[in-house]
Design a protein around this motif. Structure first.
Motif, short mmCIF file in Angstrom:
data_model
loop_
_atom_site.label_atom_id
_atom_site.label_comp_id
_atom_site.label_asym_id
_atom_site.label_seq_id
_atom_site.Cartn_x
_atom_site.Cartn_y
_atom_site.Cartn_z
N THR A 269 0.84 -1.21 0.00
CA THR A 269 0.00 0.00 0.00
C THR A 269 0.87 1.25 0.00
N ILE A 270 1.93 1.24 0.82
CA ILE A 270 2.86 2.38 0.85
C ILE A 270 3.55 2.51 -0.51
N GLN A 271 3.95 1.37 -1.10
CA GLN A 271 4.58 1.40 -2.42
C GLN A 271 3.63 2.00 -3.45
N PHE A 272 2.37 1.62 -3.37
CA PHE A 272 1.35 2.15 -4.29
C PHE A 272 1.26 3.68 -4.14
N LEU A 273 1.20 4.16 -2.91
CA LEU A 273 1.10 5.59 -2.65
C LEU A 273 2.36 6.33 -3.11
N VAL A 274 3.51 5.70 -2.91
CA VAL A 274 4.77 6.30 -3.37
C VAL A 274 4.76 6.44 -4.89
N GLY A 275 4.31 5.39 -5.57
CA GLY A 275 4.25 5.42 -7.04
C GLY A 275 3.34 6.52 -7.55
N VAL A 276 2.18 6.68 -6.92
CA VAL A 276 1.18 7.65 -7.39
C VAL A 276 1.53 9.08 -6.94
N LEU A 277 1.85 9.24 -5.65
CA LEU A 277 2.00 10.59 -5.08
C LEU A 277 3.40 11.17 -5.27
N VAL A 278 4.43 10.31 -5.17
CA VAL A 278 5.80 10.81 -5.25
C VAL A 278 6.33 10.81 -6.68
N TYR A 279 6.13 9.69 -7.39
CA TYR A 279 6.70 9.58 -8.73
C TYR A 279 5.67 9.75 -9.85
N LYS A 280 4.43 10.09 -9.47
CA LYS A 280 3.39 10.48 -10.42
C LYS A 280 3.15 9.46 -11.53
N GLU A 281 3.21 8.18 -11.18
CA GLU A 281 2.91 7.15 -12.17
C GLU A 281 1.43 7.19 -12.54
N ALA A 282 1.12 6.93 -13.80
CA ALA A 282 -0.25 7.05 -14.30
C ALA A 282 -1.14 5.93 -13.77
N LEU A 283 -2.33 6.31 -13.31
CA LEU A 283 -3.33 5.34 -12.85
C LEU A 283 -4.35 5.15 -13.96
N THR A 284 -4.21 4.08 -14.73
CA THR A 284 -5.15 3.80 -15.80
C THR A 284 -6.44 3.22 -15.22
N VAL A 285 -7.49 3.21 -16.05
CA VAL A 285 -8.78 2.67 -15.61
C VAL A 285 -8.64 1.19 -15.23
N SER A 286 -7.90 0.43 -16.05
CA SER A 286 -7.72 -0.99 -15.76
C SER A 286 -6.97 -1.22 -14.47
N LEU A 287 -5.97 -0.35 -14.19
CA LEU A 287 -5.22 -0.47 -12.94
C LEU A 287 -6.12 -0.18 -11.74
N ILE A 288 -6.94 0.85 -11.87
CA ILE A 288 -7.85 1.21 -10.77
C ILE A 288 -8.82 0.06 -10.48
N ILE A 289 -9.43 -0.49 -11.55
CA ILE A 289 -10.37 -1.61 -11.38
C ILE A 289 -9.67 -2.80 -10.74
N CYS A 290 -8.45 -3.10 -11.23
CA CYS A 290 -7.70 -4.24 -10.72
C CYS A 290 -7.37 -4.05 -9.23
N PHE A 291 -6.86 -2.86 -8.89
CA PHE A 291 -6.52 -2.60 -7.49
C PHE A 291 -7.74 -2.67 -6.58
N VAL A 292 -8.87 -2.12 -7.03
CA VAL A 292 -10.09 -2.17 -6.23
C VAL A 292 -10.51 -3.60 -5.97
N LEU A 293 -10.49 -4.44 -7.01
CA LEU A 293 -10.87 -5.85 -6.86
C LEU A 293 -9.89 -6.59 -5.94
N ILE A 294 -8.60 -6.28 -6.09
CA ILE A 294 -7.59 -6.91 -5.23
C ILE A 294 -7.80 -6.51 -3.78
N TRP A 295 -8.05 -5.22 -3.55
CA TRP A 295 -8.26 -4.74 -2.17
C TRP A 295 -9.51 -5.37 -1.55
N ILE A 296 -10.57 -5.50 -2.36
CA ILE A 296 -11.79 -6.15 -1.85
C ILE A 296 -11.50 -7.61 -1.50
N SER A 297 -10.77 -8.29 -2.38
CA SER A 297 -10.44 -9.70 -2.14
C SER A 297 -9.57 -9.85 -0.90
N LEU A 298 -8.62 -8.92 -0.71
CA LEU A 298 -7.77 -8.96 0.48
C LEU A 298 -8.58 -8.70 1.75
#
Length: 318
Positions: A269-298
């Motif tokens: 989760t921290i790595q995810f936030l670092v990627g988005v907030l610090v290094y401004k990596e792009a959050l595509t629609v497919s990535l968002i859907i995938c992460f949401v499903l993964i978080w729900i499953s977890l």
């Protein structure tokens, strides 16, 4: 006497609570270090990923040997390496961990922190599946649902982000298989890592010599001895490797395992936030859907594990 027994009981509970809090702090620091690992390896972007991993392994060996010496556990290392079956097991696990580190460092250098964090989100669920297949561990209906949701999330990502999906799956598979082998092997975490890095030591020393002399330095390739800051960071990779492992190993002994299981998701989760907030990596629609499903499953998996552990404690109180 009843009053004396009550005081002893309260004192025991206070001690247990204090120990648990110390364990929580140790675990949080360990997962924080693992979560911020991309920042560390970004600082080494001028060094090739293979060379970074080589230094991480080489400098870890003397540090881990010193730690084992002061913990009076060098005998445990000798015993482990004297066992032929254990040597082969450690050879396989060392190959997996080196491969995992290489892909991870390369992914960070190539601005794929989100893909790498996704791999470590998938890994616990894949480990559950491997436990079912290879260890015969039973899965509840909720855990099957969690695995199915994760599979759907990965499938969505496969449709739109096939170019980085291999990073996530490679990290998840290599880390899960590594965890499976280490679960089967009767060896402690520090002794095991010392054995693994010890097995890799000579091959990576030879590799590092070849990389240093066969590949001339350039603006994109810095070797040991050419930049003091880079030198410290390369050597410091050993401490970044050993410190969270020791903290985690200590925390496991002080805390309920169900709590440790929930905290496992803190690092990615921290790595995810670092990627988005610090290094401004792009959050595509497919990535968002995938992460949401993964978080729900977890969330489903973690809740199921927590409730199962709670029920077990009621049936078999300590």
């Amino acid at each position: 006497m009843p009053g004396s027994d009550a005081r002893l009981s309260r004192r025991h509970m206070a001690t247990a609570l204090s120990t648990s809090r110390i364990g929580l702090i140790q675990a949080l620091i360990a997962f924080l270090i693992w979560g911020l690992m991309p920042v560390y390896f970004k600082l080494l972007q001028s060094v090739g990923a293979l060379e970074v991993v080589a230094h991480r392994i080489i400098w870890s060996v003397p540090l881990l040997l010193v730690i084992l010496y002061f913990r009076k556990n060098l005998g445990g290392l000798r015993t482990a390496l004297a066992n032929r079956k254990m040597r082969w097991t450690m050879l396989v696990s060392s190959g997996l961990i080196a491969f995992n580190w290489l892909i991870y460092v390369w992914a960070v250098h190539q601005d794929h922190i989100l893909a790498s964090s996704l791999g470590y989100f998938i890994s616990p669920l894949l480990s559950v599946l491997l436990g079912r297949v290879f260890l015969g561990e039973k899965l509840t209906r909720n855990k099957w649902i969690a695995i199915a949701l994760a599979a759907v999330g990965v499938s969505v990502l496969a449709v739109q982000a096939l170019d980085t999906l291999w990073i996530s799956l490679t990290l998840a598979i290599s880390w899960s298989c590594y965890g499976l082998i280490r679960k089967i092997a009767d060896i402690g975490p520090v002794v095991g890592l010392t054995a693994e890095t010890g097995i890799l030591f000579l091959p990576f020393v030879l590799l590092l010599i070849w990389l240093t002399f066969a590949m001339p330095s350039s603006a994109t390739s810095v070797h040991l001895g050419e930049d003091h800051i880079i030198d410290l960071l390369l050597i410091g990779g050993a401490f970044v490797t050993a410190a969270p492992l020791l903290l985690f190993a200590a925390a496991v002994k002080k805390m309920p395992f169900s709590t440790i299981g929930l905290l496992n998701y803190l690092a990615p989760t921290i790595q995810f936030l670092v990627g988005v907030l610090v290094y401004k990596e792009a959050l595509t629609v497919s990535l968002i859907i995938c992460f949401v499903l993964i978080w729900i499953s977890l969330a489903i998996y973690s809740t199921d594990s927590f409730l199962a552990g709670k029920t077990e404690r009621k049936i078999h109180p300590v």
